[in-house]
Scaffold this motif. Structure first.
Motif, PDB file in Angstrom:
ATOM      1  N   THR A  45      40.684  47.054  37.204  1.00  0.00           N
ATOM      2  CA  THR A  45      40.758  48.515  37.365  1.00  0.00           C
ATOM      3  C   THR A  45      41.918  49.113  36.580  1.00  0.00           C
ATOM      4  O   THR A  45      41.722  50.039  35.788  1.00  0.00           O
ATOM      5  CB  THR A  45      40.826  48.897  38.861  1.00  0.00           C
ATOM      6  N   ARG A  72      49.198  35.440  38.310  1.00  0.00           N
ATOM      7  CA  ARG A  72      48.513  34.151  38.455  1.00  0.00           C
ATOM      8  C   ARG A  72      49.435  33.095  37.878  1.00  0.00           C
ATOM      9  O   ARG A  72      50.156  33.330  36.920  1.00  0.00           O
ATOM     10  CB  ARG A  72      47.204  34.201  37.684  1.00  0.00           C
ATOM     11  N   ALA A 145      47.463  43.057  45.643  1.00  0.00           N
ATOM     12  CA  ALA A 145      48.363  42.134  44.953  1.00  0.00           C
ATOM     13  C   ALA A 145      47.754  40.740  45.130  1.00  0.00           C
ATOM     14  O   ALA A 145      46.551  40.571  44.961  1.00  0.00           O
ATOM     15  CB  ALA A 145      49.785  42.270  45.472  1.00  0.00           C
TER      16      ALA A 145
END
Ligand code: 6PG
Length: 240
Positions: A45, A72, A145
């Motif tokens: 997004t 990540r 998150a």
């Protein structure tokens, strides 16, 4: 404090509304406190918003400090890296570069990376410990998150950054509930028909933030929250 819900017709309209709010918050922060310190969201997004922000911004980016809400645990060159996404969609379009502090998800010990990032965040936020803005997305399971349902990270009350893992098992680093809740404003971006059901559930359904972590932020009147939706995601929302 308040929950403001804004709905735009489509992705382009959502990006325009989000950039307007980002610029307003940034100008106020820089005027009043000399800098604008933001934690950025990852995912698809915001990927559509960041290039428009870079293109339209009139901020003094030398006074902007960019942090990450999560990362990540991959090298910053990997496609899944939130840092790489921000580098390609926001930083590449800025002539004057901000200060950027990425989470070093690639290090062998994510716990050490989390502690290191916590130190960075504490140094940057100083005594009041407040972000000017926490930019967040929301997954179809109500995560935000890398705060995923029913995970120990949701109950972390002291640390500002912890290691966690996505339901897929992918190791992650994430800012914690306290530091996000302490932001002067939280802006939650949600787009697409696939999110319509969860948007309705997190707003109108039973309060259960352990199962729907976004509710730590969306369902607390003490916080200053802007929920920015496109029409598809907000189709079930009754805006007063
Ligand atoms: C991430 C994000 C994550 C994201 C949501 C929504 O690292 O993926 O921080 O919390 O905001 O999963 O993702 P989309 O915007 O891709 O739907």
């Amino acid at each position: 404090m308040s929950l403001r819900i804004e709905t735009a017709a489509d992705a382009e309209g959502l990006a325009a509304k989000v950039v307007d709010r980002l610029e307003a918050l940034g100008n106020t922060a820089i005027r009043e406190r000399g800098r604008f310190i933001v934690s950025l969201a990852g995912g698809s997004t915001p990927r559509a918003v960041y290039p428009r922000w870079a293109q339209r911004s009139t901020l003094d980016w030398s006074k902007v400090v960019l942090l990450f809400g999560d990362e990540r645990c991959v090298p910053p060159t990997q496609p899944e890296s939130n840092f790489r996404m921000v580098e390609e969609t926001l930083l590449a379009g800025l002539r004057v570069k901000p200060q950027v502090y990425r989470m070093e998800g690639e290090v062998p010990d994510p716990g050490q990376a989390a502690r290191q990032y916590e130190n960075t965040v504490r140094d940057l936020l100083g005594a009041d410990g407040r972000l000017d803005l926490a930019l967040l997305g929301m997954g179809e399971d109500g995560h935000t998150a890398s705060l995923f349902p029913r995970q120990p990270a949701l109950r972390e009350a002291q640390a500002l950054c912890v290691r966690t893992a996505a339901p897929t098992g992918q190791p992650r680093l994430t800012l914690t509930v306290p530091v996000l809740r302490n932001a002067r404003e939280l802006m939650i971006l949600v787009a697409g028909a696939s999110k319509a059901a969860i948007v309705n559930r997190v707003l109108e359904g039973r309060l259960d933030p352990e199962s729907l972590p976004i509710q730590f932020f969306l369902r607390d009147g003490r916080l200053n929250v802007s929920l920015m939706l496109d029409r598809a995601a907000g189709v079930n929302v009754k805006v007063a």
